[in-house]
Design an enzyme around this catalytic site. Structure first.
Site, PDB file in Angstrom:
ATOM      1  N   ARG A 171      -5.608  -2.397   7.551  1.00 58.95           N
ATOM      2  CA  ARG A 171      -4.384  -3.206   7.092  1.00 58.95           C
ATOM      3  C   ARG A 171      -4.331  -4.389   8.040  1.00 58.95           C
ATOM      4  O   ARG A 171      -4.017  -4.340   9.099  1.00 58.95           O
ATOM      5  CB  ARG A 171      -3.195  -2.457   7.010  1.00 58.95           C
ATOM      6  CG  ARG A 171      -3.285  -1.093   5.947  1.00 58.95           C
ATOM      7  CD  ARG A 171      -1.837  -0.785   5.729  1.00 58.95           C
ATOM      8  NE  ARG A 171      -1.882   0.469   5.135  1.00 58.95           N
ATOM      9  CZ  ARG A 171      -2.084   0.941   3.718  1.00 58.95           C
ATOM     10  NH1 ARG A 171      -2.408  -0.284   3.081  1.00 58.95           N
ATOM     11  NH2 ARG A 171      -2.266   1.752   3.089  1.00 58.95           N
ATOM     12  N   ARG A 210      -4.486   1.083   0.312  1.00 61.77           N
ATOM     13  CA  ARG A 210      -3.915   0.957  -0.946  1.00 61.77           C
ATOM     14  C   ARG A 210      -2.581  -0.080  -0.582  1.00 61.77           C
ATOM     15  O   ARG A 210      -2.215  -0.060   0.448  1.00 61.77           O
ATOM     16  CB  ARG A 210      -3.066   2.230  -0.982  1.00 61.77           C
ATOM     17  CG  ARG A 210      -2.452   2.267  -2.489  1.00 61.77           C
ATOM     18  CD  ARG A 210      -1.859   3.711  -2.905  1.00 61.77           C
ATOM     19  NE  ARG A 210      -2.736   4.549  -2.864  1.00 61.77           N
ATOM     20  CZ  ARG A 210      -2.951   5.891  -2.622  1.00 61.77           C
ATOM     21  NH1 ARG A 210      -1.824   6.432  -2.014  1.00 61.77           N
ATOM     22  NH2 ARG A 210      -3.944   6.679  -3.202  1.00 61.77           N
ATOM     23  N   ASN A 249       9.692   3.521  -1.508  1.00 61.78           N
ATOM     24  CA  ASN A 249       9.096   4.753  -1.252  1.00 61.78           C
ATOM     25  C   ASN A 249       8.771   5.311  -2.549  1.00 61.78           C
ATOM     26  O   ASN A 249       7.872   5.784  -3.075  1.00 61.78           O
ATOM     27  CB  ASN A 249       9.557   5.503  -0.231  1.00 61.78           C
ATOM     28  CG  ASN A 249       9.516   5.302   1.243  1.00 61.78           C
ATOM     29  OD1 ASN A 249       8.650   4.533   1.424  1.00 61.78           O
ATOM     30  ND2 ASN A 249      10.409   5.830   2.014  1.00 61.78           N
ATOM     31  N   HIS A 278     -10.808   4.697   8.135  1.00 62.25           N
ATOM     32  CA  HIS A 278      -9.429   4.831   8.523  1.00 62.25           C
ATOM     33  C   HIS A 278      -9.371   4.555  10.022  1.00 62.25           C
ATOM     34  O   HIS A 278      -8.495   4.648  10.849  1.00 62.25           O
ATOM     35  CB  HIS A 278      -8.692   5.837   7.870  1.00 62.25           C
ATOM     36  CG  HIS A 278      -7.340   5.882   8.005  1.00 62.25           C
ATOM     37  ND1 HIS A 278      -6.611   6.758   8.829  1.00 62.25           N
ATOM     38  CD2 HIS A 278      -6.381   5.253   7.407  1.00 62.25           C
ATOM     39  CE1 HIS A 278      -5.486   6.641   8.872  1.00 62.25           C
ATOM     40  NE2 HIS A 278      -4.835   5.698   7.935  1.00 62.25           N
ATOM     41  N   ARG A 338       6.155  13.917  10.364  1.00 63.45           N
ATOM     42  CA  ARG A 338       7.070  12.945   9.874  1.00 63.45           C
ATOM     43  C   ARG A 338       7.386  13.101   8.446  1.00 63.45           C
ATOM     44  O   ARG A 338       8.529  12.996   8.201  1.00 63.45           O
ATOM     45  CB  ARG A 338       6.355  11.409   9.981  1.00 63.45           C
ATOM     46  CG  ARG A 338       7.304  10.274   9.531  1.00 63.45           C
ATOM     47  CD  ARG A 338       6.558   9.031   9.340  1.00 63.45           C
ATOM     48  NE  ARG A 338       6.004   8.792   7.976  1.00 63.45           N
ATOM     49  CZ  ARG A 338       4.623   7.971   7.971  1.00 63.45           C
ATOM     50  NH1 ARG A 338       4.356   7.321   9.049  1.00 63.45           N
ATOM     51  NH2 ARG A 338       4.191   7.963   6.780  1.00 63.45           N
ATOM     52  N   HIS A 382       4.429   7.462  13.770  1.00 64.43           N
ATOM     53  CA  HIS A 382       3.170   7.196  13.085  1.00 64.43           C
ATOM     54  C   HIS A 382       2.201   7.791  14.240  1.00 64.43           C
ATOM     55  O   HIS A 382       0.747   7.657  13.852  1.00 64.43           O
ATOM     56  CB  HIS A 382       3.051   5.563  12.884  1.00 64.43           C
ATOM     57  CG  HIS A 382       1.858   5.471  12.010  1.00 64.43           C
ATOM     58  ND1 HIS A 382       0.375   4.920  12.539  1.00 64.43           N
ATOM     59  CD2 HIS A 382       1.686   5.588  10.753  1.00 64.43           C
ATOM     60  CE1 HIS A 382      -0.386   4.760  11.409  1.00 64.43           C
ATOM     61  NE2 HIS A 382       0.313   5.295  10.279  1.00 64.43           N
ATOM     62  N   TYR A 386       6.299   0.600  14.235  1.00 60.01           N
ATOM     63  CA  TYR A 386       5.585   1.804  13.738  1.00 60.01           C
ATOM     64  C   TYR A 386       5.302   2.361  15.322  1.00 60.01           C
ATOM     65  O   TYR A 386       5.168   1.591  16.345  1.00 60.01           O
ATOM     66  CB  TYR A 386       4.338   1.655  13.216  1.00 60.01           C
ATOM     67  CG  TYR A 386       4.213   1.328  11.758  1.00 60.01           C
ATOM     68  CD1 TYR A 386       5.588   0.972  10.814  1.00 60.01           C
ATOM     69  CD2 TYR A 386       3.200   1.766  11.055  1.00 60.01           C
ATOM     70  CE1 TYR A 386       5.324   0.666   9.537  1.00 60.01           C
ATOM     71  CE2 TYR A 386       3.030   1.425   9.660  1.00 60.01           C
ATOM     72  CZ  TYR A 386       4.146   1.115   8.900  1.00 60.01           C
ATOM     73  OH  TYR A 386       4.140   0.666   7.724  1.00 60.01           O
TER      74      TYR A 386
END
Length: 693
Positions: free
Chosen positions: A384, A414, A56, A444, A573, A601, A477
């Site tokens: 992703r 990313r 992170n 997205h 979160r 998530h 998640y």
């Protein structure tokens, strides 16, 4: 007029009303770090939280800190960062202070808690200072057989300037005495650790016995560093690692996004330096020399008491007792029958709550569609995903089976850019139509659309989700997914795909909200409706669960709702820029964050609406980028049973958590909840793991 009163009158935010985004994100990373100290977690999971914290922080420096430095270079030290108006220099100063303290805590946990406890379980990490006589012969053989043939020492002299070192690579700076083969007196050299070799090497049983001994590659190299410089003596060997700007910038004027991205990806490894990590034993003059080479200031230097590349400090231990117990994902009762999934969805919507519910129904929808002779077309967004994922294989198979397959792939997700380019190539080779969405707007949204011919009519089926189409992520998640054949929702999804692949005006949707067009305005309107209900003396309640809340207008609207008496519960979160519990501003707002076994998530928006509940799931967080710079979907949950399930399991359940929850204070600090005396412990994720399907 005070800044607080100014906000109440519709003016700009200030530090009194808006928490700096970067500092709020750092607070989340600290909550992750705190999990490494939590003795209720199994030992190897605590180590894993330490590693997650490192990863992170890597991304935080690569993206967020790099962006701040770039802005400061352009605009100056006193330029401000966001709505709160903190000067850039002050933000970077605060980041340095917080991160230095956090890293010191991280290595203290590693060295004084986790590693000693692992030794008690027969697992030993051998660093250079831990090498014993019995290890040396094996280490010598490994070095000369595995390391020396691939390592490239680089002397520092006029013919060999300081090398260009890749982002986050492990390197050593070596001080030397003596003369080399050409008679030169060279006192410094750089030795990059070979990226092709594992960072942890398991010692054979004849040395380690019944225990598991892992030696760090850095220890092996340090033990034999002089052997890389024949005739010379290494007087010092110090690990270091540089973190660089890894954000990608692609012009909107490019002709081919994939080709442009490939060019940027190679540059990512050598962006501007933003952080330097060195081992704590490194002399200050060597550290200063490295800072000079990377053009960094002192506050960008981090001394660490252990491996500088802790993000790779992991191995596959055969110690299940030190891991979370395996969890068997469930299948919703609606899918128990052996009926084709299309027949099930005609009877009603199906809700999936991952990872508690299996991801298999999603792949089943695609697989059934790929083999069903009546299915004409499949359309899907991919944000992703890997080229070897089951979903990509099914889509490729469907295309080979003659289905009209369209994949909208977001190449700019990313750190997944390279993987997504590979996915695009695989699908194109199979005959699918691949598009890259809209330049300037990341796609997205999470959508699947299946078009089927039924009795001479066209029938559509849809999956909408809050998370990515990634089977591995669906096990770690928390996310919601809705499977439906609702005609109006399916028609809306069809129109959004038309927006993404074609040209034309904004689609007018019947049930879905979508960014960057209607989502923000609709959220503002829903908040305003709760304000109106409260002012009319009716019950008013808002519950929002998202990953981040940063959008200034929505924060302002929530403040106004609080002042109007609306009860507001926010489950955030990571980043939360709103200040709760401020007298006269946000007394009716409570903010909490859940950090536990699974990464939270889900995105859920609840509005009481005078008893006629409005409930939505979405792919969007409450951030400016999601609402104005991305293609996002927000879909209603209309089935009363499913709506009740989400309210109870996905919202109220999390508001009851008194062990893994943290509550945000007005001053921006987070306090972990603790059950009161005689109060039963309630852990939201554990509750969901134990409930029936």
């Amino acid at each position: 007029m005070t800044s607080l009163h100014a906000l109440q009158n519709g003016m700009e935010h200030s530090l009194e009303t808006y928490i700096n985004r970067e500092l709020s994100l750092l607070e989340f990373h600290k909550r992750v770090l705190a999990q490494a100290k939590d003795v209720e977690h199994p030992l190897l999971e605590r180590l894993n939280f330490l590693i997650i914290f490192s990863r992170n922080l890597d991304e935080f420096f690569e993206i967020r800190v790099a962006s701040l430095i770039q802005q400061m270079n352009i605009s100056g030290n006193m330029a401000t960062t966001g709505p709160e108006g903190m000067p850039l220099g002050e933000v970077l100063e605060q980041i340095s202070k917080v991160v230095h303290e956090a890293i010191e805590e991280q290595y203290k946990i590693l060295n004084h808690s986790i590693l000693p406890q692992l030794q008690g379980h027969g697992v030993h990490y051998i660093q250079h200072a831990d090498i014993l006589e019995k290890h040396k012969e094996w280490i010598k053989n490994y070095f000369f057989n595995e390391v020396q043939p691939v390592v490239t020492p680089i002397s520092l002299d006029p013919a060999h300037p300081f090398p260009r070192l890749a982002n986050k690579s492990l390197n050593f700076i070596v001080t030397l005495e003596g003369k080399d083969a050409f008679g030169r007196e060279i006192d410094l050299a750089i030795v990059p650790a070979p990226r092709s070799l594992p960072r942890l090497v398991k010692l054979p049983k004849e040395i380690s016995g019944n225990a598991e001994h892992y030696i760090l590659l850095s220890a092996i190299m340090q033990e034999h560093i002089s052997d890389l410089f024949p005739g010379m003596q290494a007087t010092g060997c110090h690990q270091f690692r540089v973190t660089r700007n890894a954000d990608l910038t692609v012009s909107e004027d490019v002709e081919d996004l994939a080709i442009a991205l490939k060019g940027e990806l190679s540059a990512r490894r050598f962006g501007r330096a933003v952080r330097l990590e060195v081992n704590k034993n490194c002399p200050s003059h060597i550290a200063d020399y490295l800072l000079e080479q990377f053009e960094l200031e002192k506050d960008s230097l981090y001394f660490v008491d252990g491996p500088v590349n802790l993000a790779r400090f992991i191995s596959n231990f055969d110690l299940p007792e030190l891991r979370f117990q395996p969890y068997q994902q469930k299948i919703p009762k609606a899918l128990y029958s052996k009926k084709p999934i299309f027949e099930v969805l005609k009877a009603g919507d199906v809700l999936l709550h991952h990872p508690f519910d299996s991801f298999k129904p999603v792949t089943k929808l695609l697989r059934d569609a790929a083999h069903d002779p009546n299915v004409l077309a499949i359309k899907q967004t991919l944000y992703r995903s890997g080229a070897d994922s089951e979903i990509v294989k099914i889509l490729a198979e469907a295309a080979r089976n003659g289905k009209e397959v369209t994949a909208v792939i977001e190449l700019r997700a990313r750190f997944d850019e390279e993987s997504n380019i590979e996915v695009a190539n695989v699908l194109q080779e199979a005959g699918a139509v691949v598009v890259y969405g809209i330049v300037g707007y990341k796609t997205h949204a999470k959508m699947i659309l299946v078009v089927r011919r039924e009795q001479d009519k066209i029938k559509r089926y849809v999956h909408l989700g809050t998370g990515n189409y990634h089977a591995t992520n669906a096990k770690i998640y928390t996310d919601y997914g809705l499977l439906t054949s609702d005609e109006e929702i399916c028609e809306d999804v069809h129109k959004i795909f038309q927006e993404l692949t074609g040209m034309g005006k904004m689609a007018k949707l019947k049930k879905l909200f979508h960014a960057p067009f209607t989502l923000h305005s609709q959220l503002m309107e829903l908040i305003q409706q709760e304000i109106a209900h409260s002012k009319a003396g009716k019950k008013a309640h808002i519950m929002i669960k998202v990953n981040a809340l940063t959008e200034p207008q929505l924060i302002n609207a929530l403040y106004k709702a609080s002042q109007a008496g609306v009860q507001i519960d926010l489950i955030i979160r990571s980043i939360c820029c709103l200040r709760p519990q401020v007298k006269g501003l946000s007394e009716n707002i409570r903010v909490r964050s859940i950090v536990g076994r699974y990464l939270e998530h889900t995105r859920v928006y609840y509005f009481h609406n005078d008893g006629d509940t409005k409930l939505y799931c979405a792919s969007a967080d409450w951030m400016g980028r999601n609402l104005f710079s991305r293609i996002e979907t927000c879909f209603p949950i209309e089935d009363k049973k499913l709506r009740k399930l989400i309210v109870e399991d996905g919202l109220n359940n999390y508001l009851k958590d008194n062990r893994r929850a943290w509550e945000l204070q007005a001053d921006g600090t987070w306090v972990q909840c603790q059950p009161k005396q005689d109060q039963p412990v309630h852990i939201a994720q554990r509750y969901l793991m134990n409930r029936e399907a």
